[in-house]
Design an enzyme around this catalytic site. Structure first.
Site, PDB file in Angstrom:
ATOM      1  N   THR A 219      -8.664   6.285  -1.667  1.00  0.00           N
ATOM      2  CA  THR A 219     -10.062   5.857  -1.814  1.00  0.00           C
ATOM      3  C   THR A 219     -11.015   7.022  -1.569  1.00  0.00           C
ATOM      4  OG1 THR A 219     -10.027   5.044   0.476  1.00  0.00           O
ATOM      5  CG2 THR A 219      -9.696   3.419  -1.289  1.00  0.00           C
TER       6      THR A 219
ATOM      7  N   LYS B   8      -8.402  13.970   4.630  1.00  0.00           N
ATOM      8  CA  LYS B   8      -7.546  12.790   4.564  1.00  0.00           C
ATOM      9  C   LYS B   8      -6.488  12.943   5.648  1.00  0.00           C
ATOM     10  CE  LYS B   8      -6.684  13.515   0.279  1.00  0.00           C
ATOM     11  NZ  LYS B   8      -6.510  12.465  -0.707  1.00  0.00           N
ATOM     12  N   ARG B   9      -5.761  11.870   5.890  1.00  0.00           N
ATOM     13  CA  ARG B   9      -4.678  11.913   6.862  1.00  0.00           C
ATOM     14  C   ARG B   9      -3.713  13.041   6.518  1.00  0.00           C
ATOM     15  NH1 ARG B   9       0.096   8.873   6.874  1.00  0.00           N
ATOM     16  NH2 ARG B   9      -0.670   7.773   5.028  1.00  0.00           N
TER      17      ARG B   9
ATOM     18  N   HIS C  41       0.805  -1.225   0.000  1.00  0.00           N
ATOM     19  CA  HIS C  41       0.000   0.000   0.000  1.00  0.00           C
ATOM     20  C   HIS C  41       0.834   1.269   0.000  1.00  0.00           C
ATOM     21  CE1 HIS C  41      -4.135  -1.503   0.567  1.00  0.00           C
ATOM     22  NE2 HIS C  41      -3.590  -2.474   1.262  1.00  0.00           N
TER      23      HIS C  41
ATOM     24  N   LYS D  54       0.734  14.542   0.956  1.00  0.00           N
ATOM     25  CA  LYS D  54      -0.641  14.780   0.523  1.00  0.00           C
ATOM     26  C   LYS D  54      -0.894  16.268   0.268  1.00  0.00           C
ATOM     27  CE  LYS D  54      -2.330  10.671   2.951  1.00  0.00           C
ATOM     28  NZ  LYS D  54      -2.912   9.858   1.872  1.00  0.00           N
TER      29      LYS D  54
END
Length: 830
Positions: free
Chosen positions: A675, A567-568, A376, A573
């Site tokens: 996702t 998101k985290r 992942h 990111k």
């Protein structure tokens, strides 16, 4: 007549426990309130009412669960079923009540039942505490997969850890993240069923003894320093339509002897419970801080504990059904969800060779046939590795097994690539450079028959970069299975207004076959349908605006563009790139308050790892920018910024349906899949994103014209870094970027404190590891295109409809079917 009365009474009881009429549900609810909770309605708390309804729904799950167990036992005895076992250190199932009502098909009947009794179903659903047994995408994916396995009728167990305290609850104080203990079990968990009689013992520490058995064969005995017991807790996971109910089996650690009466008698009260305290620490909290040595030790023990319990449990079930351990790979396929459970390779070898007297070669064949490994990450530092000394201290027998696997494997490598000792060193299960480490991803690659990535781009990068040597050694092992999410929770449950509109137009077959959403395409240009679509989005935005006001005190305009990134928190990111855009818009409006700017509401959410200082500083920056922007009269009504604290599955169900724009802006080549990008698009948000992870495939499916693309591609990132990336050149040559950075550096967003954000600014100016400065102007230009597109609401709505219509590929049902066909070689039970 007497017998008829008995049958009638029995039938009545059976209907009350399993019936689906509002009357049956109402009576069952009252029975559970009285007998399970010990309350009468007038004295019942909100939690009493929720628990009574949860037990009522669980009864209906259990009826299916038990009936299927009986059917599968008969089929197993005929050797006709192969069971999927999904090993994951994280599961994020989300609240169970609403999802189970949906999958049972009794949502409306239950609402009617509660209304008859004077209760509001939505309020009872909202009462449920979310089990925070994961950090984010990894655990949520595991739960989506469990939903899909049940829905497409594939028998499965999900195996994991029953953390007493899950992922921390997040509070925002003075703009900073503060971690609060997640006491998700405090008010009880009605969905789980403890099975103490099925406990498994797990050894830890000690040493090994080599000896010869009665037949003169070399054997090894593990003499452990301690033993803990794993107690399984089962949660039923029902598929949509009630077709199959699988089990999520989570393990809790307990002491084999929890109380030492001798110590107690002599007054040594702490020693009397010492073993209980030490043992239960193992499953106390999700992912302990692994910076100190004690944290690393506990995390390794956690991973080994749940893997050992799970494999022993599989062997126990096999024996109960008459299967010998030599048949293990014929009865089970086991998927390793990332590297956390990869110790399973060595543990299955230990169980087969040491405990069940299987020859090494046969045991290795069984092991490789059994396991598949899902990677992942593309971040080398995220591939787990353990110091050899620590590994041997906790798992002395497993270290010997790893050494033996490695010896045999490196013999293969040298045969395949004679004289290439550098390759052998790179492939070795032991990292010999500096402090020696056991490489857990390498163990998984060697011990599994299949290795898969989770998006096309990710899988290619695995083969060509991160795991290139393994791909060259075992090209046949490598696969791609692009992630997916369940449309049941993320559309039908989370967005009932949109689900009703879609079903009214094309029927409800899409809930099981998401490809049927393609039937929506002809409606994309229908003005009447577009108007209904916009109305649904507006109502969802109203709901989110209320949530934002209640959680943060920030009042936002539902007619503004809802620009959302949840998101985290991680530098790759690039939430801080989003923040730079907000500051750029702010600076524009300050220079020219009359400039034409569409109103925007920026919504952030996500947790930073407790020890990740830079991610926590980014959260502070976002909140500091929000404080200035939201309070400025020149900006009021045009820009609003809100950081939603404690983002989780429950909150996500309210956020995704309300988004206009989905921020998927990670640096290309960093995100494995994502996702959240799928959940946003399924709910009609348009994406602004890079060609990273599953964004690539989403763009292919929805059409380039319906996706806002910007930024460097993977090869361009590599080329820029190879040339020598200098972020200061971008800062010097771009006035807008320079203005945004200087505003942060000057203390404009920190009450004049120029030092507060200095670590973040210095990191960007000196290193900028994730190329924010290089992607800044393309991102700003793309956001300007978003603003222009949003002005044309008719075309925006058309794009939104087409995004939903073309998202069929991203159902977790499709992903699970691909695993079944290509990796697991199992078929649904028809």
């Amino acid at each position: 007549m007497e017998n008829q009365d008995e049958v009638s009474t029995g039938e009545q009881c059976r209907n009350i426990r399993t019936g689906s009429s509002p009357e049956d549900i109402a009576q069952a609810f009252l029975d559970n309130l009285y007998y399970a909770q010990g309350r009468i309605p007038v004295l019942a708390t909100r939690n009493d009412l929720y628990m009574a309804l949860a037990y009522t729904v669980r009864d209906r799950l259990t009826a299916r669960w038990v009936a299927q167990m009986q059917g599968f036992r008969r089929a197993e005895l005929k050797k006709s079923i192969k069971v999927v076992c999904y090993l994951s250190a994280e599961f994020l199932p989300g609240p169970h009540l609403g999802n189970n009502l949906l999958n049972l098909g009794i949502y409306d009947e239950t609402r009617q039942a509660m209304e008859q009794l004077g209760y509001n179903l939505e309020e009872l659903i909202a009462q449920e505490t979310e089990p925070g047994l994961g950090n984010g995408g990894l655990g949520r994916l595991a739960s989506c997969f469990m939903d899909s396995l049940s829905t497409i009728i594939v028998p499965a167990f999900g195996y994991g850890i029953r953390y007493e305290f899950g992922i921390f609850d997040q509070e925002i104080r003075d703009g900073w993240q503060v971690e609060i203990t997640d006491k998700w079990l405090k008010l009880g968990n009605p969905w789980e069923m403890p099975l103490p009689e099925l406990g498994q013992e797990v050894k830890l520490g000690g040493h090994t003894e080599h000896y010869q058995d009665g037949q003169g064969r070399s054997r090894v005995r593990w003499v452990a320093a301690g033993v803990v017991e794993g107690i399984p807790y089962d949660t039923p996971i029902l598929g949509y339509g009630g077709n199959l109910c699988n089990s999520l089996r989570l393990w809790k650690a307990e002491a084999v002897e929890s109380f030492d009466f001798q110590d107690f008698n002599v007054g040594n009260y702490y020693a009397a419970v010492e073993e209980k305290v030490k043992s239960e620490t193992i499953t106390k909290v999700l992912y302990p801080n692994d910076e100190p040595e004690i944290g690393k030790m506990l995390r390794l023990i956690q991973e080994y504990f749940f893997v050992s319990c799970s494999l022993q449990d599989m062997i126990r079930i096999g024996k109960m059904l008459g299967n010998s351990p030599e048949c293990f790979d014929q009865r089970y396929v086991v998927q390793l969800n990332d590297t956390h459970p990869s110790i399973a390779v060595a543990e299955l070898m230990r169980l087969l060779v040491d405990e069940h007297d299987v020859a090494w070669e046969k045991a290795w064949e069984i092991t490789q046939n059994t396991f598949g490994y899902t990677n992942h990450t593309l971040l080398p530092e995220a591939l787990e590795k353990w110091p050899v000394e620590l590994f041997g201290q906790i798992l002395p027998r497993h270290l010997e097994i790893v050494y033996e696997i490695n010896r045999r494997f490196l013999d293969q490598v040298r045969l395949a690539f004679p004289g290439d000792e550098e390759r052998a060193a790179r492939l070795s299960l032991i990292d010999e450079s500096g402090c020696r480490y056991v490489r857990m991803a390498h163990l998984a690659c060697v011990g599994c028959h299949a290795v898969n990535g989770v998006a096309k781009l990710h899988s290619e990068l695995l083969k060509n970069e991160l795991l290139r040597d393994f791909h060259e050694m075992f090209p046949e092992k490598f696969h791609n299975v692009t992630n997916g999410v369940t449309p049941r929770r993320w559309m039908a449950l989370a967005n009932p207004r949109l689900a009703a509109l879609i079903s009214g137009a094309i029927g409800d077959g899409w809930i099981m076959q998401l490809d049927e959403l393609r039937k929506l395409e002809p409606f994309a240009d229908d003005p009447a349908f577009q108007e209904k679509w916009r109305r649904v989005k507006r109502e969802n935005k109203n709901d989110l605006a209320t949530l934002i006001l209640n959680r943060t005190g920030v009042a936002v305009d539902p007619d503004s563009l809802f620009d959302i990134q949840v998101k985290r928190l991680h530098e790759y990111k690039r939430q801080h790139l989003n923040a730079l855009h907000i500051i750029t818009l702010y600076a524009r409006l300050k220079r020219d308050p009359a400039s034409d700017c569409i109103p925007r509401t920026f919504v952030f959410g996500g947790k930073a790892a407790p020890g990740y200082a830079m991610a926590k500083l980014i959260i502070k920056l976002i909140n500091s920018v929000a404080g200035v922007v939201n309070a400025d009269p020149d900006i009021r009504g045009r820009l609003n910024v809100a950081f939603l604290p404690d983002f989780n599955v429950k909150t996500g169900q309210q956020v995704y349906p309300a988004a206009d724009l989905s921020e998927q802006i990670s640096l290309a080549g960093e995100e494995a899949s994502g996702t959240g990008n799928m959940k946003f698009s399924m709910n009609g948000a348009l994406t602004i994103g890079t060609l990273d992870g599953a964004n690539v495939e989403i763009r292919e499916e929805v059409g380039a014209e319906n996706f806002f693309l910007f930024g460097l591609k993977v090869d361009e990132v590599e080329e820029l870094k190879a040339r020598g990336y200098d972020p200061r050149k971008y800062y010097d040559s771009n006035p807008a970027l320079r203005e945004a950075i200087d505003l942060i550096r000057s203390g404009h967003f920190s009450g004049g404190n120029a030092q507060l954000f200095a670590p973040l600014v210095d990191s960007l100016m000196q290193r900028d590891n994730y190329l924010l400065f290089a992607d800044y102007q393309p991102y700003i230009d793309c956001q300007d295109r978003v603003s222009a597109a949003f002005r044309d609401q008719q075309n925006w709505t058309r794009m939104s409809i087409l995004n939903v219509a073309r998202m069929g590929k991203f159902s977790s049902d499709r992903a699970i079917r691909e695993y079944c066909e290509r990796i697991w070689k199992v078929a649904p039970v028809v």
